[in-house]
Enzyme design. Structure first.
Site, short mmCIF file in Angstrom:
data_model
loop_
_atom_site.label_atom_id
_atom_site.label_comp_id
_atom_site.label_asym_id
_atom_site.label_seq_id
_atom_site.Cartn_x
_atom_site.Cartn_y
_atom_site.Cartn_z
N ASP A 2 -48.40 -0.16 -83.01
CA ASP A 2 -48.17 -1.45 -83.08
C ASP A 2 -49.45 -2.21 -82.81
OD1 ASP A 2 -46.52 -3.56 -83.63
OD2 ASP A 2 -45.48 -3.39 -81.72
N HIS A 19 -53.73 -3.49 -91.10
CA HIS A 19 -53.14 -2.37 -91.57
C HIS A 19 -54.20 -1.37 -92.23
CE1 HIS A 19 -49.18 -3.88 -90.72
NE2 HIS A 19 -49.23 -4.65 -92.16
N LEU A 113 -52.16 21.76 -85.94
CA LEU A 113 -51.58 20.64 -85.42
C LEU A 113 -50.20 20.20 -86.48
CD1 LEU A 113 -51.32 17.89 -83.81
CD2 LEU A 113 -52.65 16.88 -85.58
C1 IPE Z 1 -47.73 -2.01 -86.80
O1 IPE Z 1 -48.24 -3.01 -86.68
C2 IPE Z 1 -47.68 -1.49 -88.14
C3 IPE Z 1 -46.44 -1.29 -88.83
C4 IPE Z 1 -45.30 -1.56 -88.49
C5 IPE Z 1 -46.56 -0.72 -90.15
P1 IPE Z 1 -47.72 -4.60 -86.77
O2 IPE Z 1 -47.72 -4.81 -87.94
O3 IPE Z 1 -46.25 -4.63 -86.24
O4 IPE Z 1 -48.52 -5.50 -85.82
P2 IPE Z 1 -47.96 -6.88 -85.09
O5 IPE Z 1 -46.89 -6.25 -84.31
O6 IPE Z 1 -47.74 -7.86 -86.00
O7 IPE Z 1 -49.29 -7.23 -84.36
MG MG Z 2 -45.46 -5.24 -84.48
#
Ligand code: IPE
Ligand code: MG
Length: 231
Positions: A2, A19, A113
């Site tokens: 996250d 991402h 793994l």
């Molecule tokens: C996690 O990062 C990635 C996925 C859920 C694919 P987020 O996209 O939830 O990032 P924040 O929470 O907005 O910072």
């Molecule tokens: Mg998030």
């Protein structure tokens, strides 16, 4: 995993940049776990709730998944990693489903793994698909089922239950990850955003885990006594 969006926002970048950087963290964490002799790593990449995000972001996440599979599978295989995906794949694009199937086939015989990506996964979904398959295969012939019977139908039933759960990005919740399997898992929460999660962050999590005493319902004295009798 996250914190990708916030990582990008702090840099005045679009969420997608977070991402993309997050994929690099996946790469380094997989490598870090393999180097440290971790037996199994399960990454929560996309939850069944993530479809609620803007269509553009969902589609971008799918593209990233496709390109990561295209680029990384051979390397995973060379490193002896056994790759699989858990979750409901029925909503995914056939190209992606095909890539996943190929990657799983290619790495199925590996003994390093066990790397699992949870995609369109939810812990409640997992429990319900297990219940439904158990019922379909055994009918109502059984009066009541045991935990072990249900467990055999859950995702990851062939792996030991997780020792350590890591959530990055500062939130302290499970968000419908492996609900059944986490019953005795140690939890570790860090404010580190996923794109910043590196080998050092992994070591901090593991050293926190090492300081825990896992009692599985017993007393501390019992745990210490059983360790003494083993050594
Ligand atoms: C996690 O990062 C990635 C996925 C859920 C694919 P987020 O996209 O939830 O990032 P924040 O929470 O907005 O910072
Ligand atoms: Mg998030």
């Amino acid at each position: 995993m996250d914190g990708n969006g916030r990582w990008a926002k702090h840099r005045f970048l679009p969420r997608v940049a977070g991402h993309r950087k997050g994929v690099e963290s996946v790469r380094s964490t997989v490598q870090g776990c393999a180097e440290r002799g971790v037996e199994a790593l399960t990454l929560f990449a996309f939850s069944s709730e993530n479809w609620r995000r803007p269509a553009e972001e969902v589609s971008l996440l799918m593209q990233l998944f496709v390109s990561a599979l295209q680029q990384e599978v051979e390397r995973l295989h060379q490193n002896g990693i056994r790759f699989r995906v858990i979750g409901d794949l029925s909503r995914f694009d056939p190209t992606l489903v095909e890539l996943i199937a190929n990657a799983q086939r290619r790495t199925a015989g590996n003994s390093g793994l066990a790397l699992t990506v949870a995609a369109n996964y939810g812990g409640r979904w997992d429990i319900m698909q297990a219940v439904n398959r158990l019922r379909a295969e055994h009918g109502s012939g059984l009066e009541s089922w045991t935990e072990a019977q249900l467990q055999a139908y859950l995702a990851l039933s062939d792996l030991p239950e997780p020792d350590l759960f890591i959530r990055t990005g500062g939130e302290q919740r499970v968000s419908n990850f492996l609900l059944w399997q986490l019953a005795y898992t140690e939890f570790y929460f860090t404010d580190t955003l996923w794109p910043d999660f590196d080998a050092h962050a992994l070591d901090l999590a593991i050293s926190s885990y090492r300081q825990r005493e896992r009692r599985f319902g017993r007393t501390s004295e019992q745990v210490v006594a059983s360790q003494d009798s083993r050594s």
